[in-house]
Design a protein around this motif. Structure first.
Motif, mmCIF file in Angstrom:
data_model
loop_
_atom_site.group_PDB
_atom_site.id
_atom_site.type_symbol
_atom_site.label_atom_id
_atom_site.label_comp_id
_atom_site.label_asym_id
_atom_site.label_seq_id
_atom_site.Cartn_x
_atom_site.Cartn_y
_atom_site.Cartn_z
ATOM 1 N N LEU A 104 45.267 8.083 -21.735
ATOM 2 C CA LEU A 104 44.976 6.748 -21.665
ATOM 3 C C LEU A 104 45.678 5.794 -20.745
ATOM 4 O O LEU A 104 46.963 6.175 -20.916
ATOM 5 N N GLY A 105 45.072 5.145 -19.943
ATOM 6 C CA GLY A 105 45.983 4.183 -19.218
ATOM 7 C C GLY A 105 44.963 2.992 -18.457
ATOM 8 O O GLY A 105 43.698 3.214 -18.381
ATOM 9 N N SER A 106 45.517 2.328 -17.807
ATOM 10 C CA SER A 106 44.740 0.921 -17.144
ATOM 11 C C SER A 106 44.920 1.572 -15.584
ATOM 12 O O SER A 106 45.511 2.314 -15.074
ATOM 13 N N HIS A 107 44.083 0.455 -14.859
ATOM 14 C CA HIS A 107 43.967 0.814 -13.342
ATOM 15 C C HIS A 107 45.194 0.694 -12.705
ATOM 16 O O HIS A 107 45.728 1.295 -11.825
ATOM 17 N N LYS A 108 46.168 -0.053 -13.299
ATOM 18 C CA LYS A 108 47.521 -0.253 -12.776
ATOM 19 C C LYS A 108 48.491 0.829 -13.057
ATOM 20 O O LYS A 108 49.229 1.286 -12.337
ATOM 21 N N ASN A 109 48.271 1.486 -14.271
ATOM 22 C CA ASN A 109 48.954 2.568 -14.659
ATOM 23 C C ASN A 109 48.561 3.716 -13.752
ATOM 24 O O ASN A 109 49.396 4.713 -13.282
ATOM 25 N N ASN A 110 47.229 3.975 -13.350
ATOM 26 C CA ASN A 110 46.820 5.069 -12.510
ATOM 27 C C ASN A 110 47.259 5.084 -11.233
ATOM 28 O O ASN A 110 47.427 6.070 -10.617
ATOM 29 N N SER A 111 47.165 3.682 -10.604
ATOM 30 C CA SER A 111 47.809 3.354 -9.432
ATOM 31 C C SER A 111 49.243 3.770 -9.280
ATOM 32 O O SER A 111 49.559 4.549 -8.110
ATOM 33 N N GLN A 112 50.085 3.380 -10.400
ATOM 34 C CA GLN A 112 51.286 3.601 -10.319
ATOM 35 C C GLN A 112 51.688 5.278 -10.339
ATOM 36 O O GLN A 112 52.502 5.722 -9.699
ATOM 37 N N ASP A 113 50.886 6.163 -11.231
ATOM 38 C CA ASP A 113 51.032 7.472 -11.278
ATOM 39 C C ASP A 113 50.791 7.987 -9.954
ATOM 40 O O ASP A 113 51.467 9.016 -9.559
ATOM 41 N N MET A 114 49.515 7.812 -9.060
ATOM 42 C CA MET A 114 49.318 8.131 -7.985
ATOM 43 C C MET A 114 50.356 7.959 -6.774
ATOM 44 O O MET A 114 50.614 8.781 -6.042
ATOM 45 N N VAL A 115 50.886 6.713 -6.773
ATOM 46 C CA VAL A 115 52.080 6.489 -5.860
ATOM 47 C C VAL A 115 53.271 7.438 -6.402
ATOM 48 O O VAL A 115 53.801 8.075 -5.384
ATOM 49 N N ALA A 116 53.591 7.465 -7.600
ATOM 50 C CA ALA A 116 54.676 8.411 -8.145
ATOM 51 C C ALA A 116 54.316 9.813 -7.804
ATOM 52 O O ALA A 116 55.451 10.626 -7.326
ATOM 53 N N LYS A 117 53.146 10.318 -7.651
ATOM 54 C CA LYS A 117 53.049 11.769 -7.507
ATOM 55 C C LYS A 117 52.663 12.002 -5.733
ATOM 56 O O LYS A 117 52.219 13.029 -5.430
ATOM 57 N N GLY A 118 52.673 10.772 -5.115
ATOM 58 C CA GLY A 118 52.400 10.697 -3.778
ATOM 59 C C GLY A 118 50.923 11.182 -3.321
ATOM 60 O O GLY A 118 50.601 11.625 -2.352
ATOM 61 N N ARG A 119 50.028 10.517 -4.380
ATOM 62 C CA ARG A 119 48.537 10.879 -3.837
ATOM 63 C C ARG A 119 48.066 9.503 -3.278
ATOM 64 O O ARG A 119 46.854 9.491 -2.864
ATOM 65 N N SER A 120 48.854 8.333 -3.434
ATOM 66 C CA SER A 120 48.604 7.123 -2.747
ATOM 67 C C SER A 120 48.425 7.074 -1.353
ATOM 68 O O SER A 120 49.638 7.445 -0.778
ATOM 69 N N THR A 121 47.688 6.278 -0.589
ATOM 70 C CA THR A 121 47.933 6.100 1.081
ATOM 71 C C THR A 121 48.493 4.903 1.292
ATOM 72 O O THR A 121 48.504 4.568 2.340
ATOM 73 N N LYS A 122 48.657 4.298 0.188
ATOM 74 C CA LYS A 122 49.325 2.760 0.419
ATOM 75 C C LYS A 122 50.882 2.977 0.162
ATOM 76 O O LYS A 122 51.540 3.572 -0.532
ATOM 77 N N GLY A 123 51.693 2.191 1.138
ATOM 78 C CA GLY A 123 52.965 2.242 0.937
ATOM 79 C C GLY A 123 53.734 3.550 1.362
ATOM 80 O O GLY A 123 54.928 3.591 1.199
ATOM 81 N N ARG A 124 53.018 4.497 2.012
ATOM 82 C CA ARG A 124 53.972 5.689 2.318
ATOM 83 C C ARG A 124 54.204 5.494 3.891
ATOM 84 O O ARG A 124 53.320 5.625 4.725
ATOM 85 N N LYS A 125 55.493 5.758 4.042
ATOM 86 C CA LYS A 125 55.951 5.682 5.596
ATOM 87 C C LYS A 125 55.357 6.609 6.393
ATOM 88 O O LYS A 125 55.009 8.038 6.043
ATOM 89 N N GLY A 126 54.619 6.082 7.349
ATOM 90 C CA GLY A 126 54.143 7.161 8.517
ATOM 91 C C GLY A 126 52.810 7.533 8.102
ATOM 92 O O GLY A 126 52.038 8.161 8.637
#
Length: 272
Positions: free
Chosen positions: A190-212
């Motif tokens: 279970l998680g919140s939208h914030k938790n899910n977004s943080q998990d995406m960034v940590a695993k490199g699945r987010s298109t936000k904030g990734r260099k290049g």
């Protein structure tokens, strides 16, 4: 005399059938005297009486009218005391998976709907492998379990029938394995939208904030990477009939990459 070891196959609930004859305050007190409750009542209540197959059994007594010796599953008896009137044909399962637990709040009804759900699941042979949803799939890539004119997210339904009701619709059911079609309960949390977004960034699945990263998807995105788990999932989804282009768009790679994956190449091979 007829021995009744499991009353869950009866057409009526335990209380409905024998309450007027056998279920007295003395019997109820006898039952609870065999239960060890922790100071934290939200935890398991442990049965200290007789057992069968590792699960608690409670001897109520002999029904003189029918000659039946009434032995019932301890957790079922506890649940019926709290929730009278449940038909005996409906099974009671424990969310905690502790065979000796009789805490009514750890129990839930098990219906034919659950059995139908699991017929649409293909379990990986790998020890920690994903359990793939084989039923209908939404445009989002998540499993869609439809029955009685209702629709459920498959992974969310799997979580609820295993661990109990989710507190709110605002609470997400997230995947540890990043496989949208996985419904294996221990791969979910279970998680919140914030938790899910943080998990995406940590695993490199987010298109936000990734260099290049250009923020583009499909053939226009040269920064996309796939993991070994992604490759496994893509191959499985291709076998189920999903198109190469739809998967390319979802994963942010080219159709050529997906085609190479289908032919058995690794991710590093597809980008050479």
């Amino acid at each position: 005399m007829t021995s009744v070891d499991n009353m869950e196959n009866a057409n009526m609930s335990i209380l409905d059938e024998i309450k007027s004859r056998l279920i007295t305050e003395q019997v109820i007190q006898k039952f609870w005297s065999k239960v060890e409750k922790p100071s934290d009542l939200s935890k398991c209540w442990i049965w200290k009486g007789s057992q069968s197959g590792g699960a608690g059994m409670f001897f109520i007594g002999e029904d003189r009218l029918t000659g039946k010796i009434i032995n019932v599953q301890a957790h079922r008896f506890a649940y019926d005391l709290e929730n009278p009137g449940i038909p005996g044909s409906i099974q009671i399962r424990r969310n905690c998976n502790n065979k000796l637990c009789v805490n009514p709040s750890h129990c839930r009804l098990h219906t034919d709907l659950e059995s139908l759900f699991w017929t649409k699941v293909a379990k990986s042979k790998a020890e920690d492998g994903c359990w793939f949803w084989t039923g209908q799939v939404m445009i989002s890539g998540y499993g869609d379990f439809k029955t009685n004119k209702k629709s459920f997210l498959a992974h969310r339904y799997a979580y609820e029938i295993t661990y109990g009701k989710i507190p709110s619709r605002k609470v997400l059911v997230c995947h540890k394995c990043d496989n949208k079609l996985c419904v294996r309960p221990d791969h979910l949390f279970l998680g919140s939208h914030k938790n899910n977004s943080q998990d995406m960034v940590a695993k490199g699945r987010s298109t936000k904030g990734r260099k290049g990263h250009s923020g583009k998807s499909g053939e226009s995105n040269s920064q996309s990477k796939l993991t070994a788990k992604d490759i496994e999932i893509i191959r499985w989804r291709l076998e189920q009939g999903e198109t190469q282009q739809s998967l390319a768009n979802e994963y942010g790679v080219t159709q050529t990459n997906i085609s190479a994956i289908k032919r058995g190449k690794s991710w590093s091979d597809t980008t050479q």
